[in-house]
Design a protein around this motif. Sequence first.
Motif, PDB file in Angstrom:
ATOM      1  N   VAL A  73      57.363  24.156  12.483  1.00 27.26           N
ATOM      2  CA  VAL A  73      57.344  23.358  13.720  1.00 27.26           C
ATOM      3  C   VAL A  73      57.697  21.901  13.428  1.00 27.26           C
ATOM      4  CG1 VAL A  73      55.725  24.887  14.875  1.00 27.26           C
ATOM      5  CG2 VAL A  73      54.836  23.002  13.494  1.00 27.26           C
ATOM      6  N   LYS A  74      57.627  21.530  12.136  1.00 23.44           N
ATOM      7  CA  LYS A  74      58.014  20.190  11.686  1.00 23.44           C
ATOM      8  C   LYS A  74      58.461  20.269  10.238  1.00 23.44           C
ATOM      9  CE  LYS A  74      55.783  16.502  14.311  1.00 23.44           C
ATOM     10  NZ  LYS A  74      54.889  15.334  14.206  1.00 23.44           N
ATOM     11  N   GLU A  75      59.357  19.336   9.865  1.00 25.47           N
ATOM     12  CA  GLU A  75      59.805  19.199   8.459  1.00 25.47           C
ATOM     13  C   GLU A  75      60.312  20.518   7.864  1.00 25.47           C
ATOM     14  OE1 GLU A  75      56.798  17.312   6.096  1.00 25.47           O
ATOM     15  OE2 GLU A  75      56.560  15.641   7.480  1.00 25.47           O
ATOM     16  N   PRO A  76      61.404  21.084   8.326  1.00 24.10           N
ATOM     17  CA  PRO A  76      62.283  20.606   9.388  1.00 24.10           C
ATOM     18  C   PRO A  76      61.764  20.951  10.784  1.00 24.10           C
ATOM     19  CG  PRO A  76      63.148  22.644   8.478  1.00 24.10           C
ATOM     20  CD  PRO A  76      61.952  22.282   7.650  1.00 24.10           C
ATOM     21  N   ASP A  77      62.266  20.199  11.780  1.00 25.86           N
ATOM     22  CA  ASP A  77      61.847  20.425  13.158  1.00 25.86           C
ATOM     23  C   ASP A  77      62.284  21.802  13.638  1.00 25.86           C
ATOM     24  OD1 ASP A  77      60.723  17.921  13.274  1.00 25.86           O
ATOM     25  OD2 ASP A  77      62.482  16.979  14.213  1.00 25.86           O
ATOM     26  N   LEU A  78      61.525  22.334  14.583  1.00 25.22           N
ATOM     27  CA  LEU A  78      61.805  23.666  15.126  1.00 25.22           C
ATOM     28  C   LEU A  78      63.144  23.684  15.856  1.00 25.22           C
ATOM     29  CD1 LEU A  78      60.878  26.554  15.732  1.00 25.22           C
ATOM     30  CD2 LEU A  78      59.661  25.659  17.728  1.00 25.22           C
ATOM     31  N   ASN A  79      63.976  24.672  15.532  1.00 25.70           N
ATOM     32  CA  ASN A  79      65.290  24.852  16.148  1.00 25.70           C
ATOM     33  C   ASN A  79      65.288  26.221  16.836  1.00 25.70           C
ATOM     34  OD1 ASN A  79      67.990  25.475  16.701  1.00 25.70           O
ATOM     35  ND2 ASN A  79      68.762  24.400  14.896  1.00 25.70           N
ATOM     36  N   LEU A  80      65.066  26.236  18.154  1.00 25.96           N
ATOM     37  CA  LEU A  80      64.934  27.505  18.876  1.00 25.96           C
ATOM     38  C   LEU A  80      66.255  28.268  18.957  1.00 25.96           C
ATOM     39  CD1 LEU A  80      62.494  26.659  21.815  1.00 25.96           C
ATOM     40  CD2 LEU A  80      62.021  27.886  19.688  1.00 25.96           C
TER      41      LEU A  80
ATOM     42  N   ILE B 260      51.691  24.188  11.270  1.00 31.76           N
ATOM     43  CA  ILE B 260      51.097  23.775  12.542  1.00 31.76           C
ATOM     44  C   ILE B 260      50.064  22.664  12.345  1.00 31.76           C
ATOM     45  CG2 ILE B 260      51.499  25.988  13.674  1.00 31.76           C
ATOM     46  CD1 ILE B 260      48.451  26.509  13.225  1.00 31.76           C
ATOM     47  N   ASP B 261      49.607  22.477  11.113  1.00 32.90           N
ATOM     48  CA  ASP B 261      48.653  21.397  10.841  1.00 32.90           C
ATOM     49  C   ASP B 261      49.290  20.018  10.991  1.00 32.90           C
ATOM     50  OD1 ASP B 261      49.386  20.749   7.622  1.00 32.90           O
ATOM     51  OD2 ASP B 261      49.793  22.771   8.324  1.00 32.90           O
ATOM     52  N   LEU B 262      50.626  19.970  11.092  1.00 32.70           N
ATOM     53  CA  LEU B 262      51.330  18.689  11.246  1.00 32.70           C
ATOM     54  C   LEU B 262      51.449  18.259  12.707  1.00 32.70           C
ATOM     55  CD1 LEU B 262      54.280  19.193   8.708  1.00 32.70           C
ATOM     56  CD2 LEU B 262      52.056  18.093   8.309  1.00 32.70           C
TER      57      LEU B 262
ATOM     58  N   VAL C  88      53.697  36.795  17.704  1.00 33.66           N
ATOM     59  CA  VAL C  88      53.855  35.400  17.311  1.00 33.66           C
ATOM     60  C   VAL C  88      52.598  34.946  16.575  1.00 33.66           C
ATOM     61  CG1 VAL C  88      54.202  33.024  18.087  1.00 33.66           C
ATOM     62  CG2 VAL C  88      55.357  34.897  19.278  1.00 33.66           C
ATOM     63  N   LEU C  89      52.792  34.377  15.375  1.00 31.14           N
ATOM     64  CA  LEU C  89      51.672  33.888  14.574  1.00 31.14           C
ATOM     65  C   LEU C  89      51.850  32.399  14.315  1.00 31.14           C
ATOM     66  CD1 LEU C  89      51.539  36.715  11.847  1.00 31.14           C
ATOM     67  CD2 LEU C  89      50.222  36.594  13.971  1.00 31.14           C
ATOM     68  N   PHE C  90      50.751  31.630  14.437  1.00 30.25           N
ATOM     69  CA  PHE C  90      50.736  30.230  14.044  1.00 30.25           C
ATOM     70  C   PHE C  90      50.057  30.133  12.681  1.00 30.25           C
ATOM     71  CE2 PHE C  90      50.932  29.515  18.717  1.00 30.25           C
ATOM     72  CZ  PHE C  90      52.083  28.754  18.736  1.00 30.25           C
ATOM     73  N   LEU C  91      50.764  29.527  11.714  1.00 30.02           N
ATOM     74  CA  LEU C  91      50.277  29.544  10.342  1.00 30.02           C
ATOM     75  C   LEU C  91      50.243  28.152   9.723  1.00 30.02           C
ATOM     76  CD1 LEU C  91      52.401  32.574   9.045  1.00 30.02           C
ATOM     77  CD2 LEU C  91      50.089  32.650   9.990  1.00 30.02           C
ATOM     78  N   SER C  92      49.311  27.980   8.820  1.00 27.39           N
ATOM     79  CA  SER C  92      49.242  26.778   8.002  1.00 27.39           C
ATOM     80  C   SER C  92      48.845  27.193   6.598  1.00 27.39           C
ATOM     81  CB  SER C  92      48.205  25.795   8.563  1.00 27.39           C
ATOM     82  OG  SER C  92      47.934  24.769   7.619  1.00 27.39           O
TER      83      SER C  92
ATOM     84  N   LYS D 251      42.588  28.966   5.461  1.00 29.07           N
ATOM     85  CA  LYS D 251      42.130  30.109   4.668  1.00 29.07           C
ATOM     86  C   LYS D 251      42.298  31.433   5.399  1.00 29.07           C
ATOM     87  CE  LYS D 251      38.732  27.385   2.062  1.00 29.07           C
ATOM     88  NZ  LYS D 251      37.299  27.204   1.744  1.00 29.07           N
ATOM     89  N   LYS D 252      42.479  31.395   6.710  1.00 24.41           N
ATOM     90  CA  LYS D 252      42.610  32.628   7.505  1.00 24.41           C
ATOM     91  C   LYS D 252      44.057  33.126   7.592  1.00 24.41           C
ATOM     92  CE  LYS D 252      38.612  31.566  10.431  1.00 24.41           C
ATOM     93  NZ  LYS D 252      38.138  31.301  11.822  1.00 24.41           N
ATOM     94  N   THR D 253      45.001  32.376   6.995  1.00 27.03           N
ATOM     95  CA  THR D 253      46.411  32.759   7.069  1.00 27.03           C
ATOM     96  C   THR D 253      46.641  34.154   6.497  1.00 27.03           C
ATOM     97  OG1 THR D 253      47.216  30.483   7.032  1.00 27.03           O
ATOM     98  CG2 THR D 253      48.744  32.172   6.280  1.00 27.03           C
ATOM     99  N   ASN D 254      46.017  34.453   5.362  1.00 25.29           N
ATOM    100  CA  ASN D 254      46.140  35.790   4.761  1.00 25.29           C
ATOM    101  C   ASN D 254      45.737  36.863   5.746  1.00 25.29           C
ATOM    102  OD1 ASN D 254      47.209  35.332   2.287  1.00 25.29           O
ATOM    103  ND2 ASN D 254      45.385  35.786   1.110  1.00 25.29           N
ATOM    104  N   ASP D 255      44.584  36.669   6.389  1.00 24.25           N
ATOM    105  CA  ASP D 255      44.054  37.668   7.307  1.00 24.25           C
ATOM    106  C   ASP D 255      44.958  37.873   8.520  1.00 24.25           C
ATOM    107  OD1 ASP D 255      41.869  37.916   5.624  1.00 24.25           O
ATOM    108  OD2 ASP D 255      40.659  36.463   6.733  1.00 24.25           O
ATOM    109  N   LYS D 256      45.691  36.830   8.904  1.00 18.54           N
ATOM    110  CA  LYS D 256      46.592  36.943  10.059  1.00 18.54           C
ATOM    111  C   LYS D 256      47.812  37.814   9.750  1.00 18.54           C
ATOM    112  CE  LYS D 256      45.541  32.442  12.202  1.00 18.54           C
ATOM    113  NZ  LYS D 256      46.103  31.117  12.565  1.00 18.54           N
ATOM    114  N   ILE D 257      48.294  37.723   8.500  1.00 20.73           N
ATOM    115  CA  ILE D 257      49.563  38.387   8.162  1.00 20.73           C
ATOM    116  C   ILE D 257      49.397  39.779   7.562  1.00 20.73           C
ATOM    117  CG2 ILE D 257      51.636  38.222   6.707  1.00 20.73           C
ATOM    118  CD1 ILE D 257      51.554  35.275   6.995  1.00 20.73           C
TER     119      ILE D 257
END
Length: 294
Positions: A84-91, A115-117, A140-144, A148-154
């Motif tokens: 979503v940042k660095e690089p910016d989101l390009n839809l 997403i933490d940015l 759709v998943l939001f990840l950082s 610590k929950k990123t593993n559990d999401k994927i």
Amino acid sequence: MTEGKIVKSLSGFYYVLSENGIVYQCRARGNFRKRKITPLVGDDVEFEAENLTDGYVLNILPRKNVLVRPPIANVDQALVVFSVKEPDLNLQLLDKFLVHIEANRIEPVICFTKIDLLGEHETKNMDSVAEIYQSIGYHVLFLSMKDKKTNDKITPYLKEKITVVAGQSGVGKSSLLNLLNPSLKIETNSISSHLGRGKHTTRHVELFSVAGGLVADTPGFSSLAFSHFTKEELSDTFIEISKAGEYCKFRGCTHLAEPGCAVKQAVEDGDIAKSRYSHYEAFFKEIKETKRRY
């Protein structure tokens, strides 16, 4: 003969994971070259090996699908990773990835990283973006990487599947794999401040064992060609446009200028996102111009 799956291809050698969990280093029989067939990572094959480093791939079993870039076969799903940042989101680039994935009958899972940015207002905007793709039917998943929950999401998405991790350079694909399986220690690089994009850190395709499945870390790239597409095939890769197109007045409607177009009406009614439709128009034009050059 024994059956197995090619999990790595490097310098003319094919590394085959056998049914008993052992990896054998193999070469391809000469008749593959004569028949202009190249074994690919992901191929289910028949092979024979007297020892761990001296085997031969004898036959490639039927493929479910084949990707050209990255060169990999029998893919079940794609984690489409966009920051979503660095690089910016390009839809538009995200939709281009989705088009190519849909064309190969691969299930996409959209992962928005870093997403933490985001600030509070930016987070609300991203929620609106996520709603567009969720309404189509995409996961759709939001990840950082700091969560610590990123593993559990994927991990629920990965079990017993071959997954490619695809996306623009510098969005955190390799970092994500390292988080899922720290033993991989895949090289990562930071974003180039001059170019605003990541350096390519992955130089070959390899399937890694992650969360009960096989995952490919694939070379980063920022553009995809439409050289193998026809204009008629494009609408099928936009799920919501394909569905709405069934109600168009004319068969073979391109959804651009024809009267009685159900797709254009759906855009006006807000049932199809304007961003998605504008990207469809841009891709249609790109395909048309590509075919003209050939």
